[in-house]
Design a protein around this motif. Structure first.
Motif, mmCIF file in Angstrom:
data_model
loop_
_atom_site.group_PDB
_atom_site.id
_atom_site.type_symbol
_atom_site.label_atom_id
_atom_site.label_comp_id
_atom_site.label_asym_id
_atom_site.label_seq_id
_atom_site.Cartn_x
_atom_site.Cartn_y
_atom_site.Cartn_z
ATOM 1 N N ALA A 11 0.981 -1.303 -0.111
ATOM 2 C CA ALA A 11 0.014 0.104 -0.018
ATOM 3 C C ALA A 11 0.869 1.338 -0.032
ATOM 4 O O ALA A 11 0.407 2.145 -0.467
ATOM 5 C CB ALA A 11 -0.812 0.111 1.235
ATOM 6 N N ASP A 12 2.030 1.178 0.476
ATOM 7 C CA ASP A 12 2.914 2.323 0.513
ATOM 8 C C ASP A 12 3.866 2.340 -0.669
ATOM 9 O O ASP A 12 4.572 3.419 -0.665
ATOM 10 C CB ASP A 12 3.896 2.110 1.780
ATOM 11 C CG ASP A 12 2.878 2.494 2.920
ATOM 12 O OD1 ASP A 12 1.840 2.970 3.029
ATOM 13 O OD2 ASP A 12 3.394 1.552 4.259
ATOM 14 N N ASP A 36 5.826 -10.966 -0.575
ATOM 15 C CA ASP A 36 4.592 -11.765 -0.102
ATOM 16 C C ASP A 36 3.408 -11.060 -0.398
ATOM 17 O O ASP A 36 3.461 -10.157 -1.104
ATOM 18 C CB ASP A 36 4.796 -12.198 1.376
ATOM 19 C CG ASP A 36 4.720 -10.796 2.170
ATOM 20 O OD1 ASP A 36 4.317 -9.869 1.939
ATOM 21 O OD2 ASP A 36 5.716 -11.038 3.415
ATOM 22 N N ALA A 37 2.293 -11.431 0.170
ATOM 23 C CA ALA A 37 1.038 -10.907 0.034
ATOM 24 C C ALA A 37 0.691 -9.430 0.304
ATOM 25 O O ALA A 37 0.033 -8.732 -0.524
ATOM 26 C CB ALA A 37 -0.165 -11.869 0.576
ATOM 27 N N ASP A 38 1.655 -9.011 1.192
ATOM 28 C CA ASP A 38 1.155 -7.539 1.734
ATOM 29 C C ASP A 38 2.643 -6.948 1.468
ATOM 30 O O ASP A 38 2.484 -5.566 1.440
ATOM 31 C CB ASP A 38 1.179 -7.628 3.042
ATOM 32 C CG ASP A 38 -0.061 -8.389 3.331
ATOM 33 O OD1 ASP A 38 -1.083 -8.370 2.733
ATOM 34 O OD2 ASP A 38 0.042 -9.319 4.571
ATOM 35 N N ARG A 39 3.768 -7.370 0.874
ATOM 36 C CA ARG A 39 4.898 -6.400 0.834
ATOM 37 C C ARG A 39 5.461 -6.439 -0.719
ATOM 38 O O ARG A 39 5.541 -7.633 -1.128
ATOM 39 C CB ARG A 39 5.944 -6.691 2.039
ATOM 40 C CG ARG A 39 5.420 -6.522 3.474
ATOM 41 C CD ARG A 39 6.183 -7.122 4.562
ATOM 42 N NE ARG A 39 6.532 -8.529 4.444
ATOM 43 C CZ ARG A 39 7.373 -9.012 5.090
ATOM 44 N NH1 ARG A 39 8.202 -8.402 5.717
ATOM 45 N NH2 ARG A 39 7.573 -10.360 5.074
ATOM 46 N N VAL A 40 6.353 -5.761 -0.874
ATOM 47 C CA VAL A 40 7.096 -5.727 -2.040
ATOM 48 C C VAL A 40 8.626 -5.417 -1.786
ATOM 49 O O VAL A 40 8.585 -4.746 -0.730
ATOM 50 C CB VAL A 40 6.706 -4.877 -3.120
ATOM 51 C CG1 VAL A 40 5.409 -5.322 -3.583
ATOM 52 C CG2 VAL A 40 6.318 -3.332 -2.725
ATOM 53 N N HIS A 118 4.068 -3.477 -13.734
ATOM 54 C CA HIS A 118 3.769 -2.926 -12.517
ATOM 55 C C HIS A 118 3.679 -4.061 -11.484
ATOM 56 O O HIS A 118 2.390 -4.246 -11.030
ATOM 57 C CB HIS A 118 2.726 -1.958 -12.777
ATOM 58 C CG HIS A 118 2.927 -0.940 -13.823
ATOM 59 N ND1 HIS A 118 3.724 0.274 -13.476
ATOM 60 C CD2 HIS A 118 2.358 -0.940 -14.722
ATOM 61 C CE1 HIS A 118 3.615 1.009 -14.614
ATOM 62 N NE2 HIS A 118 2.749 0.400 -15.422
ATOM 63 N N ARG A 119 4.631 -4.558 -10.841
ATOM 64 C CA ARG A 119 4.558 -5.947 -9.923
ATOM 65 C C ARG A 119 3.783 -5.245 -8.661
ATOM 66 O O ARG A 119 3.539 -6.293 -8.130
ATOM 67 C CB ARG A 119 6.046 -6.116 -9.615
ATOM 68 C CG ARG A 119 6.515 -6.961 -10.823
ATOM 69 C CD ARG A 119 5.741 -8.140 -11.383
ATOM 70 N NE ARG A 119 6.491 -9.049 -12.401
ATOM 71 C CZ ARG A 119 7.437 -9.804 -12.301
ATOM 72 N NH1 ARG A 119 7.898 -10.133 -11.152
ATOM 73 N NH2 ARG A 119 7.725 -10.289 -13.463
ATOM 74 N N GLU A 120 3.759 -3.921 -8.354
ATOM 75 C CA GLU A 120 3.108 -3.685 -7.143
ATOM 76 C C GLU A 120 1.434 -3.614 -7.279
ATOM 77 O O GLU A 120 0.869 -3.690 -6.150
ATOM 78 C CB GLU A 120 3.680 -1.956 -6.773
ATOM 79 C CG GLU A 120 2.895 -1.020 -7.758
ATOM 80 C CD GLU A 120 3.945 -0.721 -8.726
ATOM 81 O OE1 GLU A 120 3.935 0.431 -9.450
ATOM 82 O OE2 GLU A 120 4.370 -1.633 -9.360
ATOM 83 N N ALA A 121 1.020 -3.844 -8.569
ATOM 84 C CA ALA A 121 -0.258 -3.742 -8.813
ATOM 85 C C ALA A 121 -0.738 -5.150 -8.815
ATOM 86 O O ALA A 121 -0.066 -6.340 -9.242
ATOM 87 C CB ALA A 121 -0.753 -3.024 -10.152
ATOM 88 N N HIS A 152 -3.983 4.943 -2.615
ATOM 89 C CA HIS A 152 -3.267 5.463 -3.472
ATOM 90 C C HIS A 152 -2.505 6.848 -2.766
ATOM 91 O O HIS A 152 -3.207 7.597 -2.087
ATOM 92 C CB HIS A 152 -3.971 6.220 -4.890
ATOM 93 C CG HIS A 152 -3.409 6.925 -5.724
ATOM 94 N ND1 HIS A 152 -2.254 6.496 -6.291
ATOM 95 C CD2 HIS A 152 -3.555 8.263 -6.001
ATOM 96 C CE1 HIS A 152 -1.782 7.576 -6.825
ATOM 97 N NE2 HIS A 152 -2.483 8.505 -6.939
ATOM 98 N N THR A 153 -1.200 6.868 -2.936
ATOM 99 C CA THR A 153 -0.499 7.929 -2.364
ATOM 100 C C THR A 153 -0.057 8.801 -3.721
ATOM 101 O O THR A 153 0.596 8.461 -4.287
ATOM 102 C CB THR A 153 0.730 7.417 -1.462
ATOM 103 O OG1 THR A 153 0.317 6.191 -0.705
ATOM 104 C CG2 THR A 153 1.317 8.399 -0.651
#
Length: 343
Positions: A11-12, A36-40, A118-121, A152-153
């Motif tokens: 998310a960040d 993992d599911a929550d982090r990049v 866009h691996r964060e998406a 979104h930031t």
């Protein structure tokens, strides 16, 4: 040379990338890697000293930056005339890629290619128009998990939203940032069409005391959530209802609705009374920020004349201090903003 990366929450990710770029340590030669599911993992050339992160890791076999979308589609056997029909631009909003696919063939393949870029998406949406009084977006899932809710930031402001239920215009980014810059500490602001807090939250973060009015219940829910998310709930008063019925006194009034002056190209008709309500609220010497969607041949005469006529009818003097083109609203129609001092 070691291939370093910092671990951050998904998310960040967008905000952290911006911060790493400002620090000069973001590595453009490598891709963002899902941890993992929550982090990049965000690639860096050196350990950052100012950007928040969980930890620094060393990557083995790093993922080098991939070819652009067109190259990826060619590798899938797409012909040039097909590639021309693929989206030429898109926005990454938190974990969602938003694009207009129009008559694009094989949308799913394009969506998968965008997720590779866009691996964060984790979701790609096809953006249609917006409908009705509440500006309900028309989107459909093209690829990925299909989760339309995200955070979104932008310039340090965090926007929680569900892109299937509320509107978010990526092309308004500069205007959102600008409103955070012009708001003064302790200034009283009335945002008549607040949405999820597009302008209200950056202004509150700048120290203004903001009354944010929104009549769409879905948008209002995210407006209140974003006040909490950005730690400005104490200075941002969220009001569910019609802005014409709100009693407020303001140094600055934001009229972020295209047809606020009436007779616009979106819903042609009589003056809906929004300008009268804004003039009731703004103090002498205060500022109006008036948004409008205007056919190109009528720039800038139409919005300026409507604003002057409305102020004259209310017995208020007005001085146009700035005129800005925000973006294209539709073919032959511009989204513009007038900044005006009212006495």
């Amino acid at each position: 040379m070691r291939d370093l990366a910092v671990v951050v929450a998904k998310a960040d990710a967008e905000a952290r990338i911006e911060a790493l770029e400002r620090e000069g340590v973001y590595d453009d030669d490598r891709q963002v890697r899902e941890r993992d599911a929550d982090r990049v993992e965000l690639p860096v050339t050196d350990e950052p000293t100012h950007t928040a992160h969980e930890r620094v890791v060393e990557q083995r076999d790093p993922d080098l930056r991939s070819p652009d979308l067109n190259a990826r589609l060619r590798s899938r056997g797409w012909a040039d005339d097909e590639i021309e029909r693929a989206p030429s631009s898109w926005a990454v909003l938190g974990t969602v890629v938003l694009a207009s696919f129009d008559d694009c063939p094989r949308k799913g393949e394009v969506g998968e290619a965008l997720l590779e870029l866009h691996r964060e998406a984790d979701t790609v949406l096809d953006r249609g128009g917006v409908e009705g009084e509440h500006r309900q977006p028309n989107v459909s899932v093209v690829a990925g998990a299909g989760d339309t809710e995200t955070i979104h930031t932008e310039h340090g402001t965090r926007y929680a939203m569900d892109l299937d239920r509320v509107m978010f215009a990526p092309g308004n980014q500069a205007e959102r940032a600008r409103m955070g810059d012009v708001a003064g500490d302790g200034e009283r602001v009335l945002d008549m069409f607040a949405g999820i807090g597009y302008f209200a939250v950056p202004m509150a973060r700048a120290g203004a005391s903001v009354t944010a009015v929104e009549k769409n219940p879905d948008s209002f829910r995210y407006l209140a959530q974003n006040a909490q998310l950005n730690d400005v709930a104490g200075s941002l008063d969220c009001v569910l209802g019609d802005c014409r019925e709100v009693d407020a006194e303001a140094d600055r009034v934001v009229m972020g609705y295209y047809d606020a002056l009436g007779g616009g190209p979106v819903h042609d008709g009589d003056d809906p009374g929004y300008l009268a309500a804004a003039l009731d609220a703004v103090v002498s010497g205060g500022t109006l920020h008036v948004h409008a969607a205007v056919p190109e041949p009528e720039l800038w005469e139409r919005p300026v004349s409507r604003l002057r006529e409305g102020c004259a009818a209310a017995g208020r003097a007005v001085e146009i201090e700035a005129k800005r083109r925000v973006k294209s609203h539709s073919e032959g129609v511009a989204h513009v903003v007038l900044d005006a001092r009212v006495d």
